[in-house]
Enzyme design. Structure first.
Site, PDB file in Angstrom:
ATOM      1  CD  GLU A  40     -11.518  73.580  -6.880  1.00 29.16           C
ATOM      2  OE1 GLU A  40     -12.136  73.263  -7.925  1.00 29.16           O
ATOM      3  OE2 GLU A  40     -11.967  73.357  -5.742  1.00 29.16           O
ATOM      4  NE  ARG A  44     -11.073  70.817   0.386  1.00 22.75           N
ATOM      5  CZ  ARG A  44     -11.594  69.881  -0.364  1.00 22.75           C
ATOM      6  NH1 ARG A  44     -11.246  68.625  -0.195  1.00 22.75           N
ATOM      7  NH2 ARG A  44     -12.480  70.173  -1.292  1.00 22.75           N
ATOM      8  CB  THR A  68     -12.030  74.601   0.047  1.00 21.75           C
ATOM      9  OG1 THR A  68     -11.708  73.397  -0.666  1.00 21.75           O
ATOM     10  CG2 THR A  68     -12.718  74.184   1.329  1.00 21.75           C
ATOM     11  CE  LYS A 128     -17.310  71.993  -5.549  1.00 23.44           C
ATOM     12  NZ  LYS A 128     -15.913  71.756  -5.178  1.00 23.44           N
TER      13      LYS A 128
HETATM   14  C1  3PG Z   1     -14.056  69.016  -4.193  1.00 25.12           C
HETATM   15  O1  3PG Z   1     -13.626  69.725  -3.331  1.00 25.12           O
HETATM   16  O2  3PG Z   1     -14.432  69.437  -5.289  1.00 25.12           O
HETATM   17  C2  3PG Z   1     -14.216  67.582  -3.893  1.00 25.12           C
HETATM   18  O3  3PG Z   1     -13.931  67.338  -2.564  1.00 25.12           O
HETATM   19  C3  3PG Z   1     -13.392  66.701  -4.731  1.00 25.12           C
HETATM   20  O4  3PG Z   1     -13.918  65.455  -4.519  1.00 25.12           O
HETATM   21  P1  3PG Z   1     -13.184  64.096  -4.910  1.00 25.12           P
HETATM   22  O5  3PG Z   1     -12.093  63.892  -3.898  1.00 25.12           O
HETATM   23  O6  3PG Z   1     -14.268  63.059  -4.772  1.00 25.12           O
HETATM   24  O7  3PG Z   1     -12.665  64.206  -6.296  1.00 25.12           O
END
Ligand code: 3PG
Length: 209
Positions: A40, A44, A68, A128
């Protein structure tokens, strides 16, 4: 591919924040070599779509998607760039319409029973769970599994190599996602062997008690 099939491809989905599109292909190759083909790439960074395009065209063994995905337009642009799935932190009616129209499987984000039920009304059964840790972690997901057993989740947000087994042991958790596979210093330094090793360790989590 349906979203449910996507969830079964790998026990861990690396969540990648990529500033340098030149890193995209070697990074994806390292993750695939470590046993994690589902990647993924989060929207961002300004170059995220370019990274998705490069991975999609140069790493055939990877299943690259966009994370995102927040605005309806993100869904269309990601699919056009070659994203094979979409992940969003939450969902709105407009985003659900856009993700459905994109033609690729998607995992909309939820963190409550009501949000999950709203999507279930639209036939969505793969989601999710975000932000997994702050939203109650494995205990919350276990509780959702009682009244909502048809829904399968990919929790992300605060998931680590150490706590992933607690999530993966739940019947309603198909896989987990997180950024711990791609530490920013390793990506910056091009330390692909380190990333491959992190991926291999995570890939071994499948079926962990
Ligand atoms: C996401 O976008 O799924 C999370 O921000 C990932 O979170 P993490 O940095 O705690 O793994």
């Amino acid at each position: 591919m349906k979203a449910d099939e996507l969830l079964d491809l790998a026990p861990v989905v690396p969540v990648v924040v990529l500033d340098d599109p030149d890193a995209a292909v070697p990074l994806a190759r390292a993750l695939v070599a470590g046993g994690l083909p589902v990647i993924e790439v989060t929207l961002r960074t300004a170059t995220a779509l370019e990274s998705i395009e490069r991975i999609a065209s140069e790493v055939p063994d990877a299943v690259v998607g966009a994370g995102t995905v927040v605005h309806p337009e993100d869904a269309r642009r990601s699919a056009a760039a070659g994203a094979r799935f979409l992940v969003s932190p939450g969902c709105t009616p407009g985003l659900l319409d856009a993700m459905t129209a994109s033609g690729v499987p998607f995992l909309p984000g939820v963190s409550s029973a009501s949000e999950a039920m709203a999507l279930l009304e639209h036939g969505v059964t793969a989601m999710k769970f975000f932000p997994a840790g702050p939203a109650g972690g494995p205990d919350h997901l276990k509780a959702l599994g009682g009244p909502l057993p048809r829904i399968r989740f990919c929790p992300t947000g605060g998931v680590t190599q150490d706590n992933a087994p607690r999530y993966l042991a739940l019947p309603n958790v198909a896989c987990v996602g997180g950024t711990w596979l791609t530490p920013s210093d390793a990506v910056r330094d091009g330390d692909w062997p380190r990333i491959e090793a992190l991926a291999a360790k995570a890939a071994a989590l499948r079926g962990a008690p």
